[in-house]
Motif scaffolding. Structure first.
Motif, PDB file in Angstrom:
ATOM      1  N   TYR A  31       0.812  -1.212   0.000  1.00 29.89           N
ATOM      2  CA  TYR A  31       0.000   0.000   0.000  1.00 29.89           C
ATOM      3  C   TYR A  31       0.850   1.268   0.000  1.00 29.89           C
ATOM      4  CZ  TYR A  31      -4.109   2.894   0.951  1.00 29.89           C
ATOM      5  OH  TYR A  31      -5.118   3.821   0.852  1.00 29.89           O
ATOM      6  N   GLY A  32       1.935   1.250   0.764  1.00 29.94           N
ATOM      7  CA  GLY A  32       2.827   2.419   0.798  1.00 29.94           C
ATOM      8  C   GLY A  32       3.464   2.680  -0.562  1.00 29.94           C
ATOM      9  N   TRP A  33       3.803   1.591  -1.267  1.00 31.82           N
ATOM     10  CA  TRP A  33       4.420   1.750  -2.596  1.00 31.82           C
ATOM     11  C   TRP A  33       3.462   2.480  -3.543  1.00 31.82           C
ATOM     12  CZ3 TRP A  33       3.319   0.586  -7.625  1.00 31.82           C
ATOM     13  CH2 TRP A  33       4.368   0.746  -8.550  1.00 31.82           C
ATOM     14  N   TYR A  34       2.184   2.118  -3.488  1.00 30.04           N
ATOM     15  CA  TYR A  34       1.202   2.771  -4.373  1.00 30.04           C
ATOM     16  C   TYR A  34       1.094   4.267  -4.048  1.00 30.04           C
ATOM     17  CZ  TYR A  34      -0.144  -1.905  -5.859  1.00 30.04           C
ATOM     18  OH  TYR A  34      -0.108  -3.188  -6.386  1.00 30.04           O
ATOM     19  N   GLY A  35       1.268   4.607  -2.753  1.00 27.49           N
ATOM     20  CA  GLY A  35       1.298   6.024  -2.380  1.00 27.49           C
ATOM     21  C   GLY A  35       2.516   6.714  -2.967  1.00 27.49           C
ATOM     22  N   GLY A  36       3.650   5.994  -2.979  1.00 28.05           N
ATOM     23  CA  GLY A  36       4.868   6.533  -3.591  1.00 28.05           C
ATOM     24  C   GLY A  36       4.704   6.745  -5.080  1.00 28.05           C
ATOM     25  N   LYS A  37       4.003   5.826  -5.710  1.00 28.85           N
ATOM     26  CA  LYS A  37       3.715   5.950  -7.150  1.00 28.85           C
ATOM     27  C   LYS A  37       2.878   7.202  -7.415  1.00 28.85           C
ATOM     28  CE  LYS A  37       0.421   3.575 -10.189  1.00 28.85           C
ATOM     29  NZ  LYS A  37       0.828   3.262 -11.542  1.00 28.85           N
ATOM     30  N   GLU A  38       1.876   7.440  -6.551  1.00 28.69           N
ATOM     31  CA  GLU A  38       1.033   8.632  -6.693  1.00 28.69           C
ATOM     32  C   GLU A  38       1.856   9.910  -6.499  1.00 28.69           C
ATOM     33  OE1 GLU A  38      -2.223   9.125  -7.354  1.00 28.69           O
ATOM     34  OE2 GLU A  38      -2.683   6.991  -7.633  1.00 28.69           O
ATOM     35  N   LEU A  39       2.695   9.914  -5.452  1.00 32.35           N
ATOM     36  CA  LEU A  39       3.497  11.094  -5.135  1.00 32.35           C
ATOM     37  C   LEU A  39       4.502  11.388  -6.251  1.00 32.35           C
ATOM     38  CD1 LEU A  39       4.417  13.343  -3.221  1.00 32.35           C
ATOM     39  CD2 LEU A  39       5.850  11.672  -2.044  1.00 32.35           C
TER      40      LEU A  39
END
Length: 402
Positions: free
Chosen positions: A367-375
């Motif tokens: 889940y954190g990785w997907y946030g990194g992708k968004e950022l």
């Protein structure tokens, strides 16, 4: 976005590394360690090369992280060299920007070493450090339809490998004084299960890899611990809980499994000659440490109390929204029964007039990785990026303004 210009997103966890380009749909999840097996001592298995190991008995991990912090740089460099090669992910860091995660409240010396290695060894174009909890909060806010990062308050419960961190966010900003750490994670649970099986059945103290699989296959969180402990006096209850776990022999059985209670269900498989262990209350007493660390002498409160304590350090006007937006991530949150038990205990501790709501994503590990992708795909990403020019001019201190 073309792959050539896409930012590399690396959620560098203590147990698994989640890696991919911001243009990718999903990350590649790899073990973030080197492993050696007794049977093949000369060869080191890096990350997912473990799949090539013929005999994983006596497998031992050489970890990059010690007590939740990245201390073994030689091992980390070996894993990264593999990850950023054609054989690993096929992603090169050369002249690319990278978004990389670090532990909560990381030591400055470790931050400096990471920045230096990424620029000097891998020749990155730019680096941005974040934490998994911050990226998870960013992802959660991006998914929320009626609000933005500037207005949403949430609390992230990251049940990781080394620790469990509780991190409140108010208007998108991390509340540093509200961060709580419970020193129980996947590693403590696996080690505790090793000790229980070794004491009661057979010595598995050198079998971290196998015991980790047993933990994932059989453990669950009790909804009523005192009642479940009646397995020792109630035969009916005992028959519901007890399982025979067939251990792998790495010739015919590559991964262990729970033996079917009724052999007629699968008459083609005769596993009566396979070594097995009978497990009963270990199934729920091991994950219980997430709620009662004092059971093994760790003098700390459990996760529910830590969540309430973290909220107390936030302004009173945010409490109702924080309790309604408790985001749970991390691999150790995947035990069956964990979410309902956590919600029940937080509900019991929270004020009666406030609503308690837990959010559990489909992919709690990535889940954190997907946030990194968004950022990394956002317009504001360049503003927080430490470029190579800034690094060469001011060194690590250039990070302080980012």
């Amino acid at each position: 976005m073309d792959d050539n210009g896409a930012t590399v997103v690396l959620d560098n966890g203590a147990y698994t590394a989640k890696l991919g380009l911001a243009s990718h749909e999903d990350p590649q999840i790899t073990l973030n360690c080197i492993m050696k097996a007794k049977a093949e001592r000369r060869r080191a298995f890096i990350g997912n090369q473990i799949d090539e190991c013929r005999d994983a008995s006596g497998l031992f991990y050489i970890l990059c992280f010690q007590k939740g912090y990245l201390l073994n740089w030689d091992v980390q460099k070996t894993v990264w060299d593999h990850l950023f090669s054609q054989e690993g992910s096929g992603i090169s860091l050369e002249e690319r920007n990278i978004l990389v995660t670090e532990p909560q409240l990381n030591f400055a010396s470790i931050q400096e070493a990471m920045i230096e290695i990424l620029f000097e060894e891998y020749h990155c174009a730019g680096v941005h450090k974040s934490t998994t909890a911050e990226l998870a909060a960013y992802n959660y806010c991006a998914e929320s339809e009626d609000t933005s990062m500037q207005t949403l308050n949430c609390i992230v419960v990251d049940v990781g490998y080394s620790f469990t961190h509780i991190v409140p966010f108010i208007r998108g900003k991390r509340v540093t004084k509200g961060i709580r750490r419970v020193e129980v994670g996947g590693k403590v649970l696996t080690n505790h299960l090793k000790e229980l099986i070794s004491y009661r059945h057979l010595n598995v103290m050198d079998e971290s890899y196998v015991v980790n699989q047993i933990k994932e296959d059989i453990c669950y969180v009790s909804q009523n611990f005192a009642d479940d402990m009646k397995v020792h006096t109630d035969n009916k209850k005992r028959s519901e809980v007890v399982v025979d776990y067939v251990l792998p022999d790495f010739t015919t059985v590559k991964r262990g499994y729970i033996r079917k209670k009724d052999s007629s269900q699968n008459p083609l498989v005769d596993d009566s000659d396979q070594q097995s262990v009978r497990l009963c209350n270990e199934r729920f007493t091991v994950p219980e440490l997430l709620f009662n660390p004092s059971d093994v002498g760790i003098q700390q409160v459990g996760i529910p109390e830590a969540v309430i304590d973290a909220i107390k350090d936030c302004p009173a006007y945010t409490h109702h929204e924080l309790l309604r937006n408790i985001l749970v991530i991390g691999g150790s949150s995947l035990f069956p029964g964990f979410i309902p038990r956590l919600k029940k205990e937080i509900r019991a501790l929270a004020p009666d007039d406030l609503e308690v709501s837990l959010i559990f994503p489909e992919e709690p590990i990535g889940y954190g990785w997907y946030g990194g992708k968004e950022l990394a795909s956002s317009e504001g990403f360049k503003e927080v990026l430490l470029t190579r020019d800034e690094y060469e001019e001011n060194g690590y201190t250039a990070c302080n303004g980012k």
